[in-house]
Design a protein around this motif. Sequence first.
Motif: not given
Length: 483
Positions: A328-339
């Motif tokens: 399994g692979l999971s990746a998260y990246y913030p876009i701005g402050k609340y997204l």
Amino acid sequence: MWQHIASLLQQREEREQNAEQKQHDKDVREKKLKKRRIKRELKDLREIKFRKHMTSMTARVTKVNIEGLEKTKDYLVTEKLKPLFNVESFQDIIETTKSVQRELKELGCFKTVNIDVDTLEGEGEDQSYEVNIRVTESSLPYMNLGLANCKEDKEVGIVIRSGLCNITGRGDKVEFEYTRGVNSTKESSLSLVHPIKGLQTGSKFYLSISNSHYNLPFNIPLSQSSRSLSLGSEVRNGSVTLSCKLGLDLVTSVVNWSRLTTVQGIHRWNPVAETAGSQLIPSLKTGFTLDMLDSQLLPTHGFKFYLSHLLAMVPWTSEINYQQIKSGLSAYYPIGKYLSAGFATLVSHTFTSSHSQNQIPVQMISDSRTPLISRGGSFINSCYTGDLTAILYKFSLTSKLPLLQPNSMLCKFARFHTYLTGQYFREQSADFNRHFGGFGHYFGVGIVGTISDLGRFELNYNIPLKHGLNKSGLSFGFGTEFL
């Protein structure tokens, strides 16, 4: 006539006054916003300057005092204190003391861990500091209550844990755990855990015996009882975890006739019934995990990858009957402050030995569809015998709840999300050469949140993007392993 003219002039004057008042209010609001922005920028600038100053200010720790140790062995604590003597700046001291405090708490030996830093008079350019640590050891017996995910689909249970901690002063413990689900799950286990000396907190050897009884998920017409003996280890180093478990399971499967009864009261045949009986299953499972997520339940940034391999024999023979690989692979990246934007995928494949025609035990391959159930996954047919291959994916956007302040309590534990997800499954009885046209895709929106650190819940509205899949509608799920 003159009265009419006077009225018009008065209305004109009132409009001009209202316009002036609106412009004045607008100017005042803009000035206030500008002041707030300037204050925020100045505050950020001061914080940046302070961090730079703390980073550039050389410092070293020359003395560490520990109070409160009674039963706990000294080496357990001193091994965690070594990074304190490698600091080079005051900022390093702040970050390292926080890390040391967290690792001491994770040992499971202490009820409280308090740390403070004092200056020392010394010679030379570097400022010397001493670190004072005060601990309170936990009482030998303990008990706690919580929630757990159980075997059936969306089944939640109460878990009671009780045991003896830090028995010999080396961080080892004996723990008894009992779980009772709201449906059919009953599980009990007794474990002996011993930490591995010289490695990161959480590294351990363990020996466990357990007994469980449950119905298989998705209306599979089998009730199972399992008695297990496990011996394993976990080794942690930073974000990396290596695991190995040797298990021996005695599994007894009984046909659940209530799940084979039609509306007319007639029992229908299901190929899973052929697997009823008892099986002795020795197995060896190894795993690798790289976890850099900021949260396991509501991640907003970071990366996680895991890979596991299972070897098992059914029944007891000299050859390996089947192997299972999951990744399994999971990746998260913030876009701005609340997204935050995210991507996750899971691939699972189980294959039998070329010399064996035995059917793979359904309990080993019946959990692949669980992550997608809360997001509109297709209903499983009445002759489901488990998935030999499963491929799942998800693209998502997660944001704070609208119309709420970012620092509100609700925003900390719940968020709004929208997603595109898909799934492909090859069942055990299906054709091996099935092509990828079997993918099902769904679009959905919903609310995702956590209940303390116990689990994650989702309330979604799902829309299928392919004819023949589930109908649009609401779905709810609770658990910890969500794709």
